[in-house]
Design an enzyme around this catalytic site. Structure first.
Site, PDB file in Angstrom:
ATOM      1  N   GLY A   1      -9.202   2.788  10.363  1.00 54.94           N
ATOM      2  CA  GLY A   1      -9.746   1.535   9.863  1.00 54.94           C
ATOM      3  C   GLY A   1      -9.662   1.336   8.364  1.00 54.94           C
ATOM      4  CB  THR A   2      -8.080   3.207   5.556  1.00 55.84           C
ATOM      5  OG1 THR A   2      -6.841   3.398   6.243  1.00 55.84           O
ATOM      6  CG2 THR A   2      -8.894   4.478   5.629  1.00 55.84           C
ATOM      7  N   GLY A   3      -7.128   0.298   6.517  1.00 57.39           N
ATOM      8  CA  GLY A   3      -6.475  -0.960   6.183  1.00 57.39           C
ATOM      9  C   GLY A   3      -7.397  -2.150   6.384  1.00 57.39           C
ATOM     10  CB  CYS A   4      -9.877  -2.940   9.056  1.00 59.20           C
ATOM     11  SG  CYS A   4      -8.806  -2.725  10.485  1.00 59.20           S
TER      12      CYS A   4
ATOM     13  CE  LYS B   1      -2.057  -1.623   3.662  1.00 56.35           C
ATOM     14  NZ  LYS B   1      -2.954  -1.904   4.804  1.00 56.35           N
TER      15      LYS B   1
ATOM     16  CB  THR C   1      -7.382   7.732   7.607  1.00 57.33           C
ATOM     17  OG1 THR C   1      -6.755   8.289   8.765  1.00 57.33           O
ATOM     18  CG2 THR C   1      -7.419   8.784   6.509  1.00 57.33           C
TER      19      THR C   1
END
Length: 269
Positions: free
Chosen positions: A206-209, A173, A204
């Protein structure tokens, strides 16, 4: 209906972890299940306490899921202890889990380490080799590859090294001041960039989750990896672009659940 399992921690504020995963999977039209690795007391500004599941209880949760409603895809998130990582890897192998998306949550966007050295070793030894795709951010990719990543070429070198080391695809990412929001997929010896524009928003959390759960959802529905990543990236971009605010740093899934119809067409649900 296709099914997806998230193995991660609970976020009491609802913007990350299990809650974000379930919202994302539901928004993508798959049946969401969960095995909880830890309870957390947190909100969009930070974590105040963590209560881990015991390895035995996590194993019971996984047994109950796999022996009744077998998941078409599995996503793993933050798992902070060696014992829990070993349980997850053992159960995924025992049941022949497929379409495994591993979000190797080791380093926060701020650069803070989130799990111990021992747990990182267990993650690399037991869980990463089982993954269909890993979704590290730049600091995590640096840790996994043992390389510095100063630019896009560094992302390519690191993604290739990680993929060859663990035998899985890698979605590195972007961001972290390297590029706007360009993500790099290395799969089967091929590189593909997914271009994106950085969105100026504080929401932002929790964006990876959300991204890893969206990928798992699309894989569960039978899409190929490149298509799954493309649609998941479109989804998270739409979520961030909504610009709605609940708190100091609310996550994209805090407000996207009720707005899903606007973006689902572009996200392939």
């Amino acid at each position: 209906m296709k099914t997806a399992l998230t193995i991660a921690g609970s976020d009491s504020s609802g913007g990350a972890g299990i809650q974000a995963d379930i919202k994302t999977m539901t928004a993508h039209g798959v049946y969401a299940m969960s095995a909880i690795t830890a309870l957390t007391a947190q909100n969009t500004t930070g974590v105040t306490d963590i209560l881990e599941s015991t390895p035995e209880f996590l194993a019971e949760q996984l047994d109950c899921v796999f022996t009744d409603i077998f998941p078409d895809a599995v996503k793993t998130g933050m798992v902070s202890s060696t014992a829990l990582i070993e349980v997850i890897a053992s159960k995924l192998k025992q049941y022949g889990a497929k379409n495994i998306v591993v979000d190797p949550v080791m380093v926060a966007t701020s650069g803070a380490r989130l799990i111990s050295e021992g747990a990182v070793g267990a993650l690399c030894e037991h869980l990463l080799p089982l993954a269909t795709v890993l979704t590290p951010n730049i600091p995590e990719a640096e840790l996994l590859s043992g390389m510095e990543i100063p630019d896009a070429a560094g992302m390519e070198r690191a993604a290739r090294a990680i993929s060859e080391r663990y035998g899985c695809a890698v979605l590195c990412k972007g961001g972290h001041q390297i590029n706007d929001a360009d993500d790099l997929l290395y799969s089967g010896g091929e590189l593909r960039w997914f271009r994106g524009k950085r969105i100026a928003t504080a929401n932002t959390h929790g964006t990876g989750c959300t991204l890893s759960s969206a990928i798992a959802s699309e894989l569960a529905k039978g899409l190929g990896l490149e298509s799954a990543v493309e649609r998941a990236k479109a989804y998270i971009s739409g979520a961030l672009g909504a610009m709605l605010d609940l708190g100091h740093g609310s996550g994209p899934m805090d407000h996207m659940f009720d707005l899903k119809s606007e973006f689902i067409g572009g996200a392939g649900a």
